[in-house]
Structures are given as structure tokens and as C-alpha cells.
Write an enzyme that holds these catalytic residues in place. Structure first.
Site, mmCIF file in Angstrom:
data_model
loop_
_atom_site.group_PDB
_atom_site.id
_atom_site.type_symbol
_atom_site.label_atom_id
_atom_site.label_comp_id
_atom_site.label_asym_id
_atom_site.label_seq_id
_atom_site.Cartn_x
_atom_site.Cartn_y
_atom_site.Cartn_z
ATOM 1 C CB SER A 294 -0.885 -0.009 1.239
ATOM 2 O OG SER A 294 -1.444 1.272 1.404
ATOM 3 C CE1 TYR B 218 -4.894 -2.480 4.206
ATOM 4 C CE2 TYR B 218 -4.069 -0.227 4.165
ATOM 5 C CZ TYR B 218 -4.478 -1.361 3.493
ATOM 6 O OH TYR B 218 -4.443 -1.394 2.127
HETATM 7 N N1 LIG Z 1 -8.212 -0.023 -3.165
HETATM 8 C C1 LIG Z 1 -7.219 0.706 -2.714
HETATM 9 O O1 LIG Z 1 -7.288 1.929 -2.724
HETATM 10 C C2 LIG Z 1 -5.975 0.058 -2.224
HETATM 11 C C3 LIG Z 1 -4.894 0.886 -1.909
HETATM 12 C C4 LIG Z 1 -3.721 0.311 -1.460
HETATM 13 C C5 LIG Z 1 -3.633 -1.066 -1.357
HETATM 14 N N2 LIG Z 1 -4.701 -1.858 -1.665
HETATM 15 C C6 LIG Z 1 -4.530 -3.303 -1.528
HETATM 16 O O2 LIG Z 1 -4.971 -3.940 -2.694
HETATM 17 C C7 LIG Z 1 -5.414 -5.251 -2.389
HETATM 18 C C8 LIG Z 1 -6.792 -5.472 -3.023
HETATM 19 O O3 LIG Z 1 -7.694 -4.559 -2.455
HETATM 20 P P1 LIG Z 1 -9.024 -4.075 -3.210
HETATM 21 O O4 LIG Z 1 -9.053 -2.620 -3.149
HETATM 22 O O5 LIG Z 1 -9.131 -4.743 -4.528
HETATM 23 O O6 LIG Z 1 -10.114 -4.605 -2.165
HETATM 24 P P2 LIG Z 1 -11.435 -5.453 -2.396
HETATM 25 O O7 LIG Z 1 -12.150 -4.998 -3.599
HETATM 26 O O8 LIG Z 1 -12.131 -5.438 -1.094
HETATM 27 O O9 LIG Z 1 -10.888 -6.933 -2.683
HETATM 28 C C9 LIG Z 1 -10.288 -7.677 -1.674
HETATM 29 C C10 LIG Z 1 -10.128 -9.087 -2.160
HETATM 30 O O10 LIG Z 1 -9.517 -9.836 -1.114
HETATM 31 C C11 LIG Z 1 -10.342 -10.967 -0.820
HETATM 32 N N3 LIG Z 1 -10.308 -11.350 0.567
HETATM 33 C C12 LIG Z 1 -10.556 -10.576 1.645
HETATM 34 N N4 LIG Z 1 -10.495 -11.318 2.763
HETATM 35 C C13 LIG Z 1 -10.206 -12.571 2.382
HETATM 36 C C14 LIG Z 1 -10.037 -13.793 3.068
HETATM 37 N N5 LIG Z 1 -10.172 -13.873 4.397
HETATM 38 N N6 LIG Z 1 -9.765 -14.908 2.362
HETATM 39 C C15 LIG Z 1 -9.659 -14.854 1.018
HETATM 40 N N7 LIG Z 1 -9.818 -13.742 0.307
HETATM 41 C C16 LIG Z 1 -10.095 -12.606 0.980
HETATM 42 C C17 LIG Z 1 -11.740 -10.514 -1.188
HETATM 43 O O11 LIG Z 1 -12.570 -11.651 -1.370
HETATM 44 P P3 LIG Z 1 -14.190 -11.550 -1.218
HETATM 45 O O12 LIG Z 1 -14.670 -11.066 -2.537
HETATM 46 O O13 LIG Z 1 -14.576 -12.938 -0.921
HETATM 47 O O14 LIG Z 1 -14.475 -10.574 -0.133
HETATM 48 C C18 LIG Z 1 -11.471 -9.745 -2.450
HETATM 49 O O15 LIG Z 1 -11.344 -10.601 -3.536
HETATM 50 C C19 LIG Z 1 -5.453 -5.348 -0.872
HETATM 51 O O16 LIG Z 1 -4.318 -6.054 -0.438
HETATM 52 C C20 LIG Z 1 -5.380 -3.901 -0.430
HETATM 53 O O17 LIG Z 1 -4.789 -3.789 0.840
HETATM 54 C C21 LIG Z 1 -5.873 -1.308 -2.106
#
Ligand SMILES: NC(=O)c1ccc[n+]([C@@H]2O[C@H](COP(=O)([O-])OP(=O)(O)OC[C@H]3O[C@@H](n4cnc5c(N)ncnc54)[C@H](OP(=O)(O)O)[C@@H]3O)[C@@H](O)[C@H]2O)c1
Length: 761
Positions: free
Chosen positions: A566, A581
Site C-alpha cells: 500500500s 493495516y
Molecule cells: N483499493 C485501494 O485503494 C488500495 C490501496 C492500497 C492497497 N490496496 C490493496 O490492494 C489489495 C486489493 O484490495 P481491493 O481494493 O481490490 O479490495 P477489495 O475490492 O475489497 O478486494 C479484496 C479481495 O480480497 C479478498 N479477501 C478478503 N479477505 C479474504 C479472506 N479472508 N480470504 C480470502 N480472500 C479474501 C476478497 O474476497 P471476497 O470477494 O470474498 O471478499 C477480495 O477478492 C489489498 O491487499 C489492499 O490492501 C488497495
């Protein structure tokens, strides 16, 4: 683990202070009676504070407590001891001891907490050579126990409105670009840094100062004596010196810090990897030597047995008693123990006190010392001075970086399938960045192993991929709730993942799954279960999945590991109210950085991608929470919103397209151009400004979240609005342009605040 005990009668809460040094506990540190932990406890007692000692060995705790009382009884200093093996923190026993610890500190006016306990085992080894249990133990001690103990003590401090917390970290996180010896040692440690800066901002207004100490080399058991000689003696300080000056920057450490800041990363990476590989050789010969030593002693012991039917002997390995507990022994030692048990069933095993001492002597004079001497010969005589000289070419290195960065932006994307292999593993492919990454990789012709917790969603993404017109790719799905990592169910799922990838030419792994809940809360308000779940998904699962696939990649001599970190750990100094986090994401960055150096020569590219805000479910939650501000912002300028929001908050698809292009280029990167621009601007902003803006924003979020918990969120939050909000959150952090030096000054200012607190005791 046993219950807490008092080594001296507990004092009633008194206005004078009752500090809680959590002395070093598990792993290679020789119990709580040594090193920085002991020195800190003595120092705090010297300043007239009562001391609660928390460690795993009751005898050693008693010994430190007695030493404190002996030296400072004239000041009325008292002690309490709590027996706590931090490596058991996530067990039922651990929970019980946490409850007891809570009870112990509840009645005390705890003003200082020193989080010193840390484990560095298994020393210099590649990640895939280390047993998962050992890794997990290290994470429990270095990460989970630290957070749990801090949360317990913070509660009282917040109520009383005063206190100071010192987290002893490592300079490997601050001054070095990577620490390839045990990437696993350097990874939990830097979490302290981000964890501390987050907490510091969160709790400053509550009268609590949180500081992360980053010592370089301190003469403790963590640095084997035989290795100390390879550093200049002037740069290695004693624990007592360190503890005395804990609030005054240590000049020897400061000089090293400056020298290293001005050394380009590639020079340092080369130097550290070389040094640590040599240390690895020493450790290997050491283990070998140790098992030979036990064999010899065993033979000596056998000769004594003829006159006695039963003889009680205990083995001491590196200062730890491991009598009769085979599970804790190295395989070679276990082998000897088994052999003895089978042949001499009536006796407990080896070594008397005299032999232990001679063992120590042999160890010092034997193979390791010779290997260290060897190392000395190979090392340049003045490594640190040489590094300072190398710093002179820093400017050239910067120019080189700039050119390579530009060429990277302009070069054609890699053919991932040909370069790394035909299959990719993606965790969390069911929404957001993970889903877009899976689709992007499929478009580039990679078959996919999709790892997620919801079978229906996995089926859905699998169907979508198979319908992609221009890509004939295969998919496999593995149901794995990553929040169960390192439990029996998690182990079972990991086994299924191993089976699914066995025999496949897995070229790319994207560790994407992540959670950011609980959102915008103070640490002591958060539900412990929720942040333990977060640590499991964001940190343990990434470690386990990476270790599981690396073995095959090493065998094939190619591969790419992409860990989604992140930008909150790269672009801003703290992320208050999201401390855990941010700390898990810092782990990802350090983990990747060090693995990058470790595995580069094996043909494997490890990378941490650190996005800022991307429009996904994760951020839309936050945006909805800040709904009020969105309405105001939208009113201010609708036109500005139209072009600014996608600029600051890209869609997941746009992010994934850039991310796939960056695979294999650098240890840590921010693939999206608009994110990089924000990052550049953000670097020039002083920490104090960042901290203030970020705390204000996150407190606002917290207030809205609290309101939302009481009433349902408005149903009509649009994507554009979410994006604008995220953009405004990002932009608000970039409110002034200042130089790097100002950051340092700012740190000195906050440092002197802590000095003042300490002096006030
Ligand atoms: N979006 C941002 O602005 C941002 C910024 C910096 C970093 N990130 C990082 O990017 C990555 C993806 O985030 P995103 O924004 O795409 O979030 P998201 O849309 O909420 O997607 C999260 C994914 O992780 C899966 N997941 C969560 N808990 C889990 C568990 N216990 N077991 C298996 N799978 C699990 C979710 O599965 P389900 O569909 O089953 O819930 C979903 O597929 C994360 O590591 C996040 O920290 C995001």
C-alpha cells in the site's frame, strides 16, 4: 506459560511512575535477563520507576527483579514479574496470560512501556529453507505480542492522559534498503516503525508519546560474539550505553545512519547480501559444530553412567534449556536424543554444568571463530568508511535511477508467459484489484489459479475469464479463507493450494487479497479479533502462499512474485487510526524488498506494488463514510471533479493494466502514473504536516463511521463521488512543499518531546 507472579510485593498505584519494560523474551535472545531489555529495565529503575518485567523465564525474571531491587532499594523501587511466552500469544494459554497482564497493569499508574522483546531466529537463511512454524513463531513474538501488549497498556494510559511507549525496532528498517539475511527478521521489525508513527499521531493529543527506537549494532546476544569483530568496534555500543542514551541520539549510530542514507541502494544491497551469505556459512558450520559437541559430551556422559542407574542431565542449547523436549530441538540434536532414549530408556539426558561451560568455550574457540576470522579477511577493513565514500557517488546513482525509470516507462511490456511461465496464481480475484489483475493476466495469455474464500464468486470470475474472446486460458479455483491462515483449516486449504499448483508451470503469483477493517479506529477501541484477522490475511497468508510457490519457482529457475502492499507505507509517514493495516502493509514492503535481493540470482523477481487509492470496494467504504464531505466538495466544483477524480483515483482496470506492465521491474514500485506523481509531491511534505492532515481526515472518517453504525448509509453514493472523495483525501495530504531535511528536523522535534517526557520522571 504460567501465571503472572510477583517477585516483590506490588506497590499501590502511586503518583511516581510504574513503568512496564517488556524485557526480551523468546527465540535467540537469552531470556529477559540480557541485552537491551535488561539494560532498559535497570535504567528505568535508576530513574526511580517501579518496574513490571514481562518475559518467559521465571528464574531469569526473578534474577533481574532481584538485581533491580538490590541496586535501587534506597529509592524505594519495586518490581513485579509476569511470566509470558510471547510465542504462545495466539493460543488459549496466551489469552489467559493477556487477561492476567491486563489485571496486573490495571491497578498501576503505568507511565512507560518498553516493547523490546524480539526474535531473530533462524538467522541467515533463505525463506524456503526455514520451517513455516519458525516463521510464524517469529511473527507472533515480533508482531502480534507487541500489538496486544501495547493495546493492554494503552487503555490505562489513555484514561490517565499520560504515558510514553518505546518500541525497539532495528536500523535495518530505516537505514538499509534491504536486509536479505533473514528477510523474516527484518520484516516484522520495520512494522514497529510504521505502527509507532501511526500510534504517535493517534495518541499525541491524549498525552501519550510513542517512539520507535532504531538501534544499529548493540552488543547483545542477538549479535553472536564471534561476529562482532567484523564491524568496527567504535560502531558497536553496549546495551547499558544504549539504554542510558535512549532519549539522546547515539552518535555512533547517528554517524552510521547518515553514511548509509547517502549510499545508493544497489551498493548496499550488494554489500549486505554478500555479508549475510557469509554469515549463513558461519551459522551452518555452527550448527554442525554444535551437534558434534553434543555427540562428544554424550560419549563423556555415557562413560559416567556405569556407576549410576539413573542420571538427570539437561541439554543447554545456546543458553536455553531444552531438556527432554524433542520438538524444540534441531533435527541433529533430536536424532541424538532419540538415540539415547532408545538405548538408555531409564535416564534423562545429557550435560552437566561443567560441560556446558566447556561447551561454550569450545564453541567460541572452534569453527565459528575460525569462520569469523575468515570473514574478517574477506571483508574490506573499513567497510563503513568505504560506504561513506561510496555516498559521494550518490548523485550519479540518482541520475542513473531517473534514466532507468524513464526507460522503464517507455519500454514495451514483457511477455509474462514466455518470461516466467504459463500459469499465474492470484489471491482475492473476486473483486477490485485482484479481479482486474486476473483478467489482465488472462488477456496476456496466462492460465490462472484463483484463490478466494467464496466458491460462488470464484466460479463467477472463472466463467468471466473463460468467456474472454481473445484468450484461450484455463482456470483452476482453490477455496481458501485466508483469515484462517496458520490454523488447522488454513493448513488444509494450503495443502489444497499446493496440490493445485503441483506440476504446473507457475510463473506469476499475485498476493492481492487484503482487508482494511477495522476502519478508522483507535487501537484500544478495535475488536481484537478483527485486527488479528487482518494480520492473518494481510501478512501471514502472504508469507505462507509465497513460501508455498517459491519452491517450484526455485526448481524451475524463473518466476515473479507480486505482493500488493500500500502507498500508505511509502508515500506518507503515518496512517493513524489504521495503524495495524499500515503495519501489515509495511511488512509486505520489507518482506518483498529482502526477498527481491535473496531470489534475484535464482531468476525470481519479487516485487511489492504499493498503490495509493484505487476505486474498489475497499475504498468505496471509506468514501461512503465521508459522504458529508463529498457533498460539500461536489458543490464546490463539479467541473473540477470530472477531470480530477480519475487522475487521483484510477479504476481497478486502469491500475491492473499498469501493474502487469511493471511486473519484474524493481523491488518496490507504484505502477500507476498518477499515484507516482502524488508520491513525488508527498515526499516533499514534512512529516508533521502529513501527520496532522492524516489524523484530521481519519478522525473525521471515524466520526462518520460511528454515525453510520447507528444509521444505515445513504444508498445513492455514486462511483464518481467516491472517486472524488478519495482524490480529495489524497490531495489533502499534499498540502505543502518542503525538503527532506525538514522531515529530519521534524523527527528531532518529536524526539525531543520524548526526551522531555523521560526527563520529567
Ligand atoms: N483499493 C485501494 O485503494 C488500495 C490501496 C492500497 C492497497 N490496496 C490493496 O490492494 C489489495 C486489493 O484490495 P481491493 O481494493 O481490490 O479490495 P477489495 O475490492 O475489497 O478486494 C479484496 C479481495 O480480497 C479478498 N479477501 C478478503 N479477505 C479474504 C479472506 N479472508 N480470504 C480470502 N480472500 C479474501 C476478497 O474476497 P471476497 O470477494 O470474498 O471478499 C477480495 O477478492 C489489498 O491487499 C489492499 O490492501 C488497495
Amino acid at each position: 506459560m504460567s501465571s503472572p507472579t510477583s517477585s516483590a510485593s506490588s506497590p499501590p498505584s502511586r503518583s511516581a511512575c510504574a513503568p512496564v519494560p517488556r524485557t526480551s523474551a523468546a527465540g535467540t535472545a537469552r531470556g529477559p535477563t540480557s541485552g537491551i531489555g535488561r539494560a532498559m529495565a535497570m535504567e528505568l529503575a535508576r530513574r526511580g520507576l517501579n518496574v513490571v518485567l514481562v518475559g518467559r523465564d521465571p528464574a531469569k525474571l526473578r534474577e533481574v527483579a532481584a538485581a533491580i531491587v538490590r541496586s535501587h532499594s534506597h529509592k524505594g523501587v519495586r518490581t513485579k514479574t509476569v511470566v509470558f511466552d510471547f510465542s504462545l500469544v495466539s493460543t488459549v494459554q496466551g489469552d489467559k496470560v493477556m487477561t492476567m497482564l491486563r489485571e496486573v497493569v490495571e491497578g498501576l499508574d503505568v507511565r512507560v512501556l518498553v516493547n523490546n522483546a524480539g526474535v531473530a531466529k533462524p538467522g541467515a537463511m533463505y525463506l524456503h529453507e526455514v520451517e513455516v512454524d519458525t516463521l510464524m513463531r517469529m511473527i507472533w513474538v515480533n508482531v502480534l505480542a507487541l500489538m496486544k501488549v501495547t493495546a493492554v497498556v494503552l487503555l490505562g494510559m489513555a484514561e490517565r492522559g499520560r504515558g510514553a511507549i518505546f518500541n525497539i525496532d532495528s536500523a535495518s528498517a530505516e537505514a538499509l534498503p534491504s536486509f536479505p539475511r533473514p528477510s523474516t527478521l527484518s520484516t516484522p521489525a520495520p512494522k514497529h516503525m510504521l505502527f509507532s508513527s501511526g500510534l504517535s499521531v493517534e495518541y499525541r493529543s491524549k498525552g501519550i508519546d510513542v517512539q520507535c527506537e532504531v538501534p544499529f549494532l548493540v552488543e547483545t546476544n542477538m549479535i553472536p560474539r564471534a561476529m562482532k569483530d567484523i564491524f568496527l568496534p567504535q560502531f558497536v555500543v553496549t546495551p547499558e550505553d544504549y539504554a542510558r542514551r535512549v532519549c539522546v541520539p547515539n552518535m555512533a549510530h547517528r554517524v552510521q545512519f547518515l553514511a548509509m542514507r547517502f549510499t545508493p541502494d544497489f551498493a548496499f544491497n550488494w554489500y549486505r547480501l554478500r555479508l549475510h551469505l557469509q554469515q549463513r556459512t558461519i551459522f551452518q558450520s555452527w550448527r554442525n559444530h554444535e551437534s558434534q559437541l553434543i555427540r562428544t559430551t554424550y560419549l563423556q556422559a555415557l562413560s559416567k553412567i556405569t556407576t549410576s542407574k539413573s542420571i538427570t542431565i539437561s541439554i543447554i542449547v545456546q543458553g536455553k534449556s531444552v531438556t527432554n523436549d524433542l520438538s524444540k530441538l534441531q533435527p541433529t540434536q533430536a536424532h541424538i536424543m532419540n538415540y539415547m532414549k532408545n538405548n538408555l530408556p531409564h535416564m534423562h539426558i545429557i550435560l552437566d554444568e561443567e560441560n556446558i561451560q566447556s561447551a561454550a568455550r569450545v564453541r567460541m574457540g572452534g569453527v565459528p571463530a575460525a569462520a569469523a576470522a575468515d570473514l574478517r579477511q574477506q571483508e574490506p577493513p573499513w567497510p563503513f568508511v568505504a560506504l561513506v565514500i561510496i555516498g559521494a557517488i550518490h548523485v550519479a546513482a540518482l541520475a542513473f535511477r531517473l534514466v532507468s525509470h524513464l526507460s522503464l516507462c517507455l519500454r514495451r511490456p514483457r511477455d509474462l508467459r514466455r518470461r516466467y511461465g504459463a500459469w499465474a496464481v492470484v489471491t482475492g480475484p473476486t473483486s477490485g484489484i485482484g479481479r482486474s489483475m486476473a483478467l489482465e493476466l488472462a488477456r496476456r495469455g496466462l492460465n490462472l489459479v484463483l484463490v478466494g474464500r467464496d466458491p460462488a464468486k470464484l466460479h463467477d470470475i472463472s466463467e468471466t475469464i473463460s468467456k474472454l474472446a481473445h484468450a484461450a486460458v484455463g482456470t483452476r479455483t482453490v477455496v481458501f479463507d485466508l483469515a484462517l491462515a496458520s490454523t488447522a483449516e488454513g493448513d488444509e486449504a494450503l495443502r489444497r493450494l499446493r496440490e493445485a499448483v503441483a506440476g504446473l508451470d507457475v510463473g506469476v503469483v499475485v498476493n492481492n487479497a487484503g482487508v482494511a477493517r477495522p476502519c478508522a479506529v483507535y487501537l484500544h477501541e478495535a475488536d481484537v479479533e478483527a485486527w488479528v484477522r487482518m494480520i492473518r490475511v494481510n501478512l501471514w497468508a502472504v508469507t505462507e502462499v509465497t513460501a508455498a510457490v517459491l519452491m517450484g519457482m526455485v526448481a524451475r529457475g524463473r518466476g515473479a512474485v507480486v505482493n500488493i502492499g500500500s502507498g500508505s507505507t511509502e508515500a506518507i509517514p503515518s496512517f493513524p487510526l489504521y495503524s495495524v493495516y499500515a503495519a501489515t502493509k509495511r511488512y509486505i514492503a520489507e518482506f518483498s524488498r529482502s526477498l527481491y535481493v535473496e531470489y534475484k540470482s535464482k531468476g525470481i523477481d519479487v516485487q511489492c506494488q504499493a498503490p495509493l487509492f484505487v476505486a474498489t470496494n475497499m475504498t468505496s467504504g471509506v468514501a461512503k463514510a465521508a459522504d458529508d464531505a463529498a457533498a460539500a466538495a461536489a458543490k464546490r466544483s463539479k467541473r473540477r471533479q470530472r477531470w480530477l477524480s480519475p487522475l487521483f483515483v484510477p479504476s481497478a482496470d486502469a491500475y491492473a493494466a499498469a501493474a502487469a506492465r511493471w511486473i519484474g521491474h524493481g523491488a518496490v514500485c507504484m505502477p500507476n502514473l498518477c499515484h507516482r506523481l502524488q508520491w513525488c509531491v508527498s515526499r516533499a511534505v514534512p512529516d508533521a504536516v502529513h501527520d496532522r492532515v492524516r489524523l484530521r481526515e481519519n478522525l473525521r472518517q471515524r466520526a462518520v463511521f460511528q454515525r453510520l453504525r447507528r444509521r444505515p448509509p445513504p444508498p445513492d453514493a455514486t462511483e464518481g463521488k467516491d472517486r472524488w472523495l478519495m482524490g480529495s483525501l489524497g490531495v489533502s495530504a499534499l498540502s505543502s512543499l518542503m525538503s527532506d531535511e525538514l522531515r529530519c528536523m521534524d523527527r528531532w522535534v518529536s524526539h525531543s518531546r520524548v526526551v522531555a517526557v523521560m526527563r520529567s520522571f
